[in-house]
Write a protein that holds these residues in place. Structure first.
Motif, PDB file in Angstrom:
ATOM      1  N   LEU A   1       0.836  -1.202   0.000  1.00 26.43           N
ATOM      2  CA  LEU A   1       0.000   0.000   0.000  1.00 26.43           C
ATOM      3  C   LEU A   1       0.866   1.246   0.000  1.00 26.43           C
ATOM      4  CD1 LEU A   1      -2.810  -0.898   2.539  1.00 26.43           C
ATOM      5  CD2 LEU A   1      -2.981  -0.715   0.064  1.00 26.43           C
ATOM      6  N   GLY A   2       1.922   1.217   0.833  1.00 26.57           N
ATOM      7  CA  GLY A   2       2.773   2.384   0.952  1.00 26.57           C
ATOM      8  C   GLY A   2       3.452   2.722  -0.351  1.00 26.57           C
TER       9      GLY A   2
ATOM     10  N   SER B   1      12.796   5.848   4.496  1.00 24.14           N
ATOM     11  CA  SER B   1      12.130   6.053   5.781  1.00 24.14           C
ATOM     12  C   SER B   1      10.620   6.076   5.620  1.00 24.14           C
ATOM     13  CB  SER B   1      12.620   7.342   6.430  1.00 24.14           C
ATOM     14  OG  SER B   1      12.222   8.435   5.650  1.00 24.14           O
ATOM     15  N   ASN B   2      10.143   6.613   4.489  1.00 23.10           N
ATOM     16  CA  ASN B   2       8.692   6.651   4.306  1.00 23.10           C
ATOM     17  C   ASN B   2       8.119   5.247   4.134  1.00 23.10           C
ATOM     18  OD1 ASN B   2       8.985   9.342   4.428  1.00 23.10           O
ATOM     19  ND2 ASN B   2       8.447   9.767   2.313  1.00 23.10           N
ATOM     20  N   THR B   3       8.858   4.408   3.412  1.00 27.16           N
ATOM     21  CA  THR B   3       8.379   3.042   3.258  1.00 27.16           C
ATOM     22  C   THR B   3       8.278   2.380   4.620  1.00 27.16           C
ATOM     23  OG1 THR B   3       9.558   2.989   1.189  1.00 27.16           O
ATOM     24  CG2 THR B   3       8.756   0.902   2.008  1.00 27.16           C
TER      25      THR B   3
ATOM     26  N   TYR C   1       5.254   3.466   6.534  1.00 30.22           N
ATOM     27  CA  TYR C   1       3.958   2.852   6.228  1.00 30.22           C
ATOM     28  C   TYR C   1       3.711   1.605   7.065  1.00 30.22           C
ATOM     29  CZ  TYR C   1       2.490   5.899   2.481  1.00 30.22           C
ATOM     30  OH  TYR C   1       2.038   6.981   1.780  1.00 30.22           O
ATOM     31  N   LEU C   2       4.775   1.097   7.692  1.00 24.71           N
ATOM     32  CA  LEU C   2       4.587  -0.077   8.543  1.00 24.71           C
ATOM     33  C   LEU C   2       3.694   0.235   9.725  1.00 24.71           C
ATOM     34  CD1 LEU C   2       8.123  -1.635   8.448  1.00 24.71           C
ATOM     35  CD2 LEU C   2       6.056  -2.416   7.329  1.00 24.71           C
ATOM     36  N   ARG C   3       3.450   1.561   9.964  1.00 15.79           N
ATOM     37  CA  ARG C   3       2.537   1.907  11.044  1.00 15.79           C
ATOM     38  C   ARG C   3       1.143   1.360  10.759  1.00 15.79           C
ATOM     39  NH1 ARG C   3       3.371   7.181  12.315  1.00 15.79           N
ATOM     40  NH2 ARG C   3       5.185   7.261  10.978  1.00 15.79           N
ATOM     41  N   LEU C   4       0.839   1.138   9.485  1.00 18.48           N
ATOM     42  CA  LEU C   4      -0.454   0.537   9.144  1.00 18.48           C
ATOM     43  C   LEU C   4      -0.581  -0.820   9.829  1.00 18.48           C
ATOM     44  CD1 LEU C   4      -0.682   1.249   5.312  1.00 18.48           C
ATOM     45  CD2 LEU C   4      -1.950   2.361   7.123  1.00 18.48           C
ATOM     46  N   TRP C   5       0.520  -1.580   9.695  1.00 14.66           N
ATOM     47  CA  TRP C   5       0.554  -2.904  10.315  1.00 14.66           C
ATOM     48  C   TRP C   5       0.478  -2.785  11.828  1.00 14.66           C
ATOM     49  CZ3 TRP C   5       6.013  -5.143  11.185  1.00 14.66           C
ATOM     50  CH2 TRP C   5       5.938  -6.301  11.963  1.00 14.66           C
ATOM     51  N   ALA C   6       1.328  -1.912  12.370  1.00 16.94           N
ATOM     52  CA  ALA C   6       1.428  -1.808  13.825  1.00 16.94           C
ATOM     53  C   ALA C   6       0.099  -1.400  14.440  1.00 16.94           C
ATOM     54  CB  ALA C   6       2.511  -0.791  14.183  1.00 16.94           C
ATOM     55  N   LEU C   7      -0.523  -0.398  13.856  1.00 18.96           N
ATOM     56  CA  LEU C   7      -1.774   0.092  14.429  1.00 18.96           C
ATOM     57  C   LEU C   7      -2.888  -0.930  14.287  1.00 18.96           C
ATOM     58  CD1 LEU C   7      -2.654   3.136  15.434  1.00 18.96           C
ATOM     59  CD2 LEU C   7      -0.306   2.714  14.818  1.00 18.96           C
TER      60      LEU C   7
END
Lengths: 351, 828
Positions: free
Chosen positions: B541-542, B728-730, B733-739
Motif C-alpha cells: 500500500l505504501g 524512511s517513508n516506506t 507505512y509499517l505503522r499501518l501494520w502496527a496500528l
C-alpha cells in the motif's frame, strides 16, 4: 531567597511574567508614533490608537474629545492591567507591587494636601489623583494639620506609614513644608524599596537596584536644580537626598554645596554614568532639557530590564514604560490640540 | 467536482466604478461574495482615506447601537435575530437611521436617567428610614454614653472647659466594607471624643445603579464640640457616607419616619410609571435594532472596501483591483451593470495581467469540505497546483480503515456518522456550541466514509468485535487431516495442539473467497500469520501510495509547462522508487503466487534477498526466486543509484543552460521579441491561465538565474529528502501494520477479559442473565471509549501523518494562500 530562583520562579510568577511580556510587546512602535505625529485632530489620534493595543478605549467617550479624557482613559487602562497583575500575584511579588504603588500614593497625598491648603474642593483634586495610588483614607488627609497628625490619624494603616519615621513634626503645613514632606517621604520610600530589592537578591536585585539607584540620583539632581533660588538651606537640602544612589556619599555632599547648574554639572562629571547625560542637555534656546535626558535614560534602563527573565523588574519597567508612553501620547495630543506642531517631535521614543 | 483537481483559474481584475454607483456596486459584490479586493492605498494611513468620514459615522452609529443593546440586555430582554435578507442601505438612509437611533437613544437615556434618579431618591429615602428605624435602639446604646458624659468633664484638661456640653448626632449609612475603616479613622482622628454605633440594616436595599441587593451599615455618631463635628463631617464625606439629619426626640423621629414612608410610597408609584414607559421604549428598540445593526455593519464593510479603491484621474470613477475566479467574471460583469444602471454610466470590470501569484480558490460542498480541510490544514496549495483533496476522499478513509479494521467498530462509527448526516439540517444540531461536538460534526462525512471502509477492511481481516465470522465454508478441512494422518482418540487426548498440513492432499481445499479464513482464529499461530500478511500489505500500500504521489507531480509539471522537470525529476524519482521498493513489492507478490505449500520448507527469504541486493552478494542457503535474479537486481540498484546525480544536478544545470541561452542572442532580439509579443497575445486570447503561469515561471527563472547556488542548494535538499525519504517513508507505512495489530489485540483482550469472563459465569439461566447486564455494559462502554474513540483518534492521527508527510511531500508544495472574497455572508 535561595540561589537559582529561576528553577521555581515560574511556579508562582510565570503566568504574570508571561502576561507582562505580552503587554510590553503591545507598546506603541516607532511607526505608530510617526503616524500619530501626522494626525490633524484628536479624532485622528483616536482612530489611530484604535488600531493599536489601546483598541476601543475611547469608544464610550462623548464628544468632544479632549486631551484630559484621553489621559484619564489611558490611566484607567494601565490601572486595570496593574490591578489584574496585583490581584493575581503572590508574595513577595505582591509586596513589590505595593512598593510600586507607594510612589503614586505619596504624590496623591501631597496633591490633596496642597489642594486643601489652597481651599480647593476635594472632588476637584481627586480627579487629578493617579488611580494607581488610590486608597480609602486618601480623601481624609485634609483633616490633618501637622505631619504627625497626618500620620496618626490617616496614614498609620497605609503602606506609607513606615516612611514617616523621620518627618514627624508639629509644624502646621505650608507649601514649603509639604514639598519637604514629599521629598522626605520619597527618600525613605526609595531607600526602603531599594533595601527590599537588595534583600531579595537574585536577578530582581540585579535589575532593580540600578534602576532605583538611578531614580535616587535623579531625584537628588532634580531637588538640587529646583532648590536654586529658594529659601531651602543647604543642610536641609542634603537631608532630602535619597542615599541609595551611586552619588552617595561624596556626590551628595558635593551636590549639597552646589549653587548653580554649572556646579551641578561639575559634580556629575565625576560619574561616568551621568556625564554623558549632562553633556546631552542643550543650552536654554533649544535641545533637550535635563528632565528629558533623564527620561530617556530611564526608558533605556527599563527596556533593558526585559532582556532578563525570572525577575520582578519587568513589572516595574512595564509600568514605567507605559507611563512614558502615556506622557508621549499626551504630549502629542496637546501639541495637536493647541496647534503647536513645532515641538511635536520631542517625545521620548521607546525603543 | 472537476474543479477539485486543481484550484480554479483566478485572475486579477480591475473595476471601474462610477463614483455615483460605486457604493451600490460594492454592496452587490458583497452580497455575492465573488471577489477579493486588494488595498490600493496601502501607503495611506487609515485616517487619510477617502471614505473615512462615512466609516466614522457608521462607527458612531454602532456606538449608539452598543448603548441600546446594552440597555436591552440590562432590562433582561433579548434581541431577536433579524429576519429576511437585508441589503446594505443606500447612503441616504444612513441619515434617517442615524436620526431615529439618536432619538431612540435620547429617549432611552432620558427615561433611564429619570428612573435612575428616582431610584436614587428612593434609595436615599429607604436608607434614611433605615437609619431612623435603627435609631430606635439607640437610647439603649446611648445610655452608657450618658454616664460617660457625666464623667467627661473630669477627663477634660482643666484649661479647656466645654460650655456647650450638648451632645450632637451624626447619623448616616456606609457600605459595610468601609465601616471598619471608618470607625477606626473616626476614633483616631477625634481621639475618642465620640461614640459611634454601627449596625447592619435588616433588609437588603437595591443598589440604584446596579440594581443588586446590598446591605448597608447604619451608624449613629454622638459627639460634642463643633471642631470634632467638622472633622466627622469631613471624614464621612470622604468615605462617601449618606448622612441624614437626626432629630433627637423620639416623637420627631417617628414623625419623620412616617413622612418618609409616605414619600417612598409615592415615589414608588412614579417609578412604576417610568418603568412602564421604559419598557415601551425598549420594545421599540427590540424591534428596530437588529435589522439596523446588520445594515450598518454591511454599510461599514462597503465603505472599508471603497477606502481601498483609488481615484481615477478625472475623479469620475473609483478604481478597484481584486482577485476573482475567471468563471465568475460574466456574473460579475452582469451584476455591475445591473447595479450601476441608475447612474447612467456603467461600471466596468476587466482583467489585467499580473506577475504575482494569484490566490487559490477551490470550491467545496459540504461533502468535500472536510477533506479539503485536511489538506488545507497542512498548507493551502499554490495557485493551480494539483489538489490532493479528491484523492484524499478515498485514500484517507482507506488508510484509516486499514488500521481500524473491524466490522463491528466500523459499523458503529458508520451509524454515528449517518445519524449526524441525516440530522445535519436540524437547527438544534447546527446551533450546538460545544467545540468537541462541532469538530465531530464538521467531519461527519469523513467519519461516514471511515466507518464504511472499516467495515470493508473488517471483513478482509474477518473480525467483528475481534470475533471471526464464518460466512463461507472454511478452506481447511480438519477431517481430511484426521483421516490422512490417522489421529486416534488417545492421540487427540494427549495433544492439545494439532497441526494442519496444507501439503497433505484434501486438507487445504483452496483460498477463502473473501478475506482471512475464519479457521485462523482458532490457530495458535494466528498472529504470526497475520503479521506477515499485514506487514507485506503495508509495504504494498505504501509504495503504491507514494508512487501515486510522484505521478501526481507529473500533472503539476505539465500544467506549469516545466517539461524539463518531467525528465529531470519525475523520471529519476520514479526509477529510484520503483527500482528499489517497487521491486520489493514485485518480490512479495511473486512469492505469494509462486511458492506453494509443498515447497514451503525451502521457500526463499525476501529479507535476505533484499539485503543481498544492496550488497551485490548472494547467499547460497537462500534459494533464488527466479533465474537471472542476481543480474536483474544488480541492474536495478545501479540504475537507481545512477538516477541520484541526475536528480541532483539535472534541474540546476538545465536552468543554467537555459539562462545562458536567453542571454546570448542579443543580436537577434527583434525577431524574438516579436514572436514573444505574438505568443503572449495569442495566449491571452486562448486562455489567460496558462499564459500567466508562463509569466510566473519566467519570473521564477529570472530570479533563479541570479542565485544559481541557491537552486543547487534547493535541489540538493530535495534530492536528499527524496532518496532518504523513500526508505524512511516506506518504513513509515509499517505503522499501518502496527496500528492494525494493536487494534486487533486490544479488542481481543477486551473480549477475553470482559465478555468471555462474563459468559463463563454461572450456568443457570437467571444468574447468567443478571450477571451479563453489567458485564455487557462495561464491555460496551470500554469498546466505545477505548476502541472507538481512543483507537479511532490514534488511527486518524496516523492516517493524517501518512497523507501529510509521506504522500503530499512527493508533489504538494502548499505554499499558496486562499482567496478570501469580500462577502457579507456570515462565516460558519
Amino acid at each position: 531567597m535561595l540561589e537559582g530562583a529561576e528553577f521555581y520562579f515560574n511556579v508562582d510568577h510565570g503566568y504574570l511574567e508571561g502576561l507582562v511580556r505580552g503587554c510590553k510587546a503591545s507598546l506603541l512602535t516607532q511607526q505608530d508614533y510617526i503616524n500619530l505625529v501626522q494626525c490633524e485632530t484628536l479624532e485622528d489620534v483616536k482612530i489611530h490608537l484604535q488600531t493599536t493595543d489601546y483598541g476601543n478605549f475611547l469608544a464610550n467617550q462623548t464628544n468632544p474629545l479632549t486631551v484630559s479624557k484621553i489621559d484619564t482613559e489611558m490611566r484607567k487602562k494601565l490601572c486595570r492591567e496593574f490591578e489584574y497583575f496585583r490581584n493575581h500575584s503572590l508574595e513577595p511579588l505582591s509586596t513589590f507591587f505595593t512598593y510600586m504603588t507607594c510612589s503614586y500614593m505619596i504624590d496623591n497625598v501631597i496633591l490633596l494636601m496642597n489642594g486643601a491648603l489652597q481651599k480647593k474642593p476635594v472632588k476637584e483634586i481627586l480627579v487629578k489623583c493617579h488611580p494607581l495610588g488610590r486608597f480609602t483614607e486618601m480623601e481624609a488627609v485634609n483633616i490633618a494639620e501637622t505631619p504627625s497628625d497626618l500620620f496618626k490619624a490617616v496614614l498609620v494603616e497605609t503602606p506609607l506609614a513606615p516612611f514617616f519615621q523621620d518627618c514627624m513634626s508639629e509644624n502646621t503645613f505650608d507649601e514649603l513644608n509639604i514639598e519637604l514632606l514629599r521629598n522626605k517621604l520619597y527618600k525613605s520610600y526609595l531607600e526602603a524599596f531599594y533595601k527590599f530589592c537588595k534583600n531579595h537578591g537574585d536577578v530582581t536585585g540585579e535589575i532593580m537596584c540600578p534602576i532605583l539607584e538611578f531614580e535616587a540620583d535623579r531625584r537628588a539632581f532634580i531637588i538640587t536644580l529646583n532648590s536654586f533660588g529658594t529659601e531651602l538651606s543647604k543642610e536641609d537640602r542634603e537631608t532630602l537626598y535619597p542615599t541609595c544612589g551611586k552619588l552617595y556619599p561624596e556626590g551628595l555632599r558635593l551636590l549639597a554645596q552646589a549653587e548653580d547648574f554649572d556646579q551641578m554639572r561639575r559634580v556629575a562629571d565625576h560619574y561616568g554614568v551621568y556625564k554623558p547625560l549632562f553633556e546631552a542637555v542643550g543650552d536654554g534656546s533649544g535641545g533637550k532639557t535635563l528632565e528629558d535626558v533623564f527620561y530617556e535614560r530611564e526608558v533605556q534602563m527599563n527596556v533593558l530590564a526585559f532582556n532578563r527573565q525570572f525577575h520582578y523588574g519587568v513589572f516595574y519597567a512595564y509600568t514605567k514604560l507605559k507611563e512614558q508612553e502615556m506622557r508621549n501620547i499626551v504630549w502629542i495630543a496637546e501639541c495637536i490640540s493647541q496647534r503647536h506642531r513645532t515641538k511635536i517631535n520631542s517625545y521620548i521614543p521607546i525603543l | 467536482m472537476g474543479s477539485m483537481f486543481r484550484g480554479e483559474e483566478v485572475v486579477l481584475v480591475q473595476f471601474f466604478l462610477p463614483t455615483s454607483a460605486a457604493y451600490s456596486c460594492v454592496s452587490q459584490l458583497g452580497e455575492l461574495g465573488l471577489a477579493e479586493f486588494r488595498d490600493l492605498n496601502a501607503s495611506v494611513s487609515a485616517f487619510q482615506r477617502r471614505f473615512v468620514g462615512d466609516v466614522r459615522r457608521c462607527e458612531e452609529l454602532e456606538k449608539t447601537f452598543m448603548f441600546l443593546q446594552e440597555e436591552v440586555r440590562r432590562a433582561g430582554l433579548v434581541l431577536p435575530p433579524p429576519e429576511g435578507r437585508l441589503l446594505a442601505p443606500p447612503p441616504r438612509d444612513l441619515l434617517r437611521i442615524q436620526e431615529e437611533t439618536d432619538r431612540l437613544a435620547r429617549e432611552l437615556r432620558d427615561v433611564r436617567g429619570n428612573q435612575q434618579s428616582l431610584r436614587a431618591q428612593l434609595h436615599q429615602l429607604q436608607l434614611h428610614s433605615a437609619v431612623l428605624g435603627q435609631g430606635h435602639h439607640l437610647p439603649l446604646a446611648a445610655a452608657p454614653m450618658d454616664g460617660l458624659l457625666e464623667r467627661s468633664p473630669l477627663l477634660q484638661p482643666p484649661g479647656g472647659p466645654h460650655q456647650d456640653l450638648r451632645v450632637n448626632f451624626v447619623a448616616g449609612a456606609v457600605k459595610p466594607t468601609k465601616a471598619a475603616a471608618l470607625e477606626r479613622l473616626l476614633w483616631r482622628a477625634c481621639r475618642g471624643f465620640l461614640i459611634a454605633s454601627f449596625r447592619e440594616t435588616e433588609q437588603q436595599l437595591e443598589d440604584p445603579v446596579t440594581g443588586e441587593p446590598a446591605t448597608w451599615m447604619t451608624f449613629l455618631i454622638s459627639y460634642w464640640g463643633e471642631q470634632i463635628g467638622q472633622k466627622i463631617r469631613k471624614i464621612t464625606d470622604c468615605f462617601h457616607c449618606h448622612v441624614f439629619p437626626f432629630v433627637e426626640q423620639e416623637e420627631g423621629r417617628l414623625g419623620t419616619l412616617q413622612q418618609l414612608q409616605q414619600q417612598s410610597l409615592e415615589l414608588q408609584e412614579v417609578l412604576g410609571e417610568t418603568e412602564r414607559f421604559l419598557s415601551q421604549v425598549l420594545g421599540r428598540v427590540q424591534q428596530l435594532l437588529p435589522p439596523w445593526q446588520v445594515q450598518i455593519r454591511k454599510m461599514k464593510a462597503v465603505y472599508l472596501v471603497l477606502n481601498q479603491c483609488s481615484m481615477s484621474a478625472t475623479h469620475k470613477c473609483l478604481i478597484a483591483e481584486g482577485w476573482c475566479a475567471s468563471s465568475d467574471l460574466p456574473t460579475l460583469q452582469q451584476v455591475l451593470q445591473d447595479s450601476s444602471s441608475e447612474a447612467g454610466v456603467s461600471a466596468v470590470v476587466h482583467r489585467i495581467p499580473c506577475r504575482e501569484m494569484p490566490p487559490t480558490l477551490i470550491r467545496t460542498n459540504r461533502f468535500t469540505a472536510g477533506f479539503q480541510g485536511i489538506v488545507d490544514a497542512y498548507g493551502v496549495g499554490r495557485y493551480q497546483e494539483v489538489n490532493p483533496a479528491p484523492y484524499t476522499i478515498i485514500t484517507f478513509p482507506f488508510l484509516f480503515a486499514v488500521m481500524f479494521g473491524d466490522v463491528g467498530h466500523g459499523l458503529l462509527m458508520f451509524l454515528f456518522a449517518l445519524a449526524m448526516v441525516l440530522a445535519e439540517n436540524r437547527p438544534a444540531v447546527k446551533a450546538a456550541q460545544n467545540e468537541i461536538w462541532q469538530t465531530f460534526f464538521s467531519g461527519r462525512y469523513l467519519l461516514l466514509l471511515m466507518g464504511l471502509f472499516s467495515v470493508y477492511t473488517g471483513f478482509i481481516y474477518n473480525e467483528c468485535f475481534s470475533r471471526a465470522t464464518t460466512i463461507f465454508p472454511s478452506g481447511w478441512s480438519v477431517a481430511a487431516m484426521a483421516t490422512q494422518s490417522g489421529w486416534s482418540d488417545a492421540f487427540l487426548a494427549e495433544h492439545p495442539l494439532l497441526t494442519l498440513d496444507p501439503a497433505v492432499s484434501g486438507v487445504f481445499l483452496g483460498p477463502y473467497p473473501f478475506g482471512i479464513d475464519p479457521v485462523w482464529s482458532l490457530a495458535v499461530n494466528h498472529l504470526t500469520f497475520l503479521n506477515s500478511f499485514k506487514m507485506k500489505m503495508s509495504i504494498i500500500l505504501g509504495v503504491t501510495h507514494m508512487t501515486f504521489g510522484v505521478v501526481l507531480g507529473v500533472f503539476n509539471h505539465v500544467h506549469f509547462g516545466q517539461w524539463h522537470r518531467l525528465l529531470l525529476e519525475t523520471l529519476p524519482e520514479l526509477i529510484f522508487l520503483l527500482g528499489l521498493f517497487g521491486y520489493l513489492v514485485f518480490l512479495v507478490i511473486y512469492k505469494w503466487l509462486c511458492c506453494s505449500a509443498t515447497s514451503a520448507a525451502s521457500a526463499p527469504s525476501l529479507l535476505i534477498h533484499f539485503i543481498n541486493m544492496f550488497l551485490f552478494s548472494h547467499s547460497p542457503t537462500n534459494q533464488s526466486l527466479f533465474p537471472g535474479q542476481e543480474g536483474v537486481q544488480s541492474a536495478l540498484v545501479v540504475l537507481a543509484l545512477a538516477t541520484v546525480p541526475v536528480l541532483l544536478l539535472g534541474t540546476p544545470l538545465f536552468l543554467r543552460w537555459q539562462h545562458r541561452r536567453s542571454l546570448r542572442p542579443t543580436g537577434r532580439q527583434p525577431e524574438e521579441d516579436k514572436s514573444g509579443i505574438l505568443d503572449s497575445s495569442d495566449a491571452s486570447v486562448a486562455g489567460w491561465g496558462s499564459d500567466e503561469e508562463k509569466v510566473g515561471c519566467l519570473g521564477d527563472r529570472e530570479e533563479a538565474e541570479f542565485v544559481l547556488s541557491e537552486v543547487l542548494m534547493h535541489q540538493a535538499i530535495h534530492t536528499i529528502e527524496f532518496c532518504l525519504g523513500c526508505i524512511s517513508n516506506t518504513a513509515s507505512y509499517l505503522r499501518l501494520w502496527a496500528l492494525s495489530l494493536a487494534h486487533a489485540q486490544l479488542s481481543e483482550v477486551l473480549w477475553a477479559m470482559v465478555m468471555r469472563v462474563g459468559l463463563r459465569m454461572g450456568h443457570e439461566l437467571g444468574v447468567a442473565a443478571v450477571v451479563l447486564v453489567p458485564i455487557f455494559a462495561a464491555f460496551a462502554g470500554l469498546t466505545v471509549a477505548i476502541l472507538l474513540v481512543m483507537e479511532g483518534l490514534s488511527a486518524f492521527l496516523h492516517a493524517l501523518r501518512l497523507h501529510w508527510v509521506e504522500f503530499q511531500n512527493k508533489f504538494y508544495l502548499g505554499s499558496g494562500y486562499k482567496l478570501s472574497p469580500f462577502t457579507f455572508a456570515e462565516e460558519d
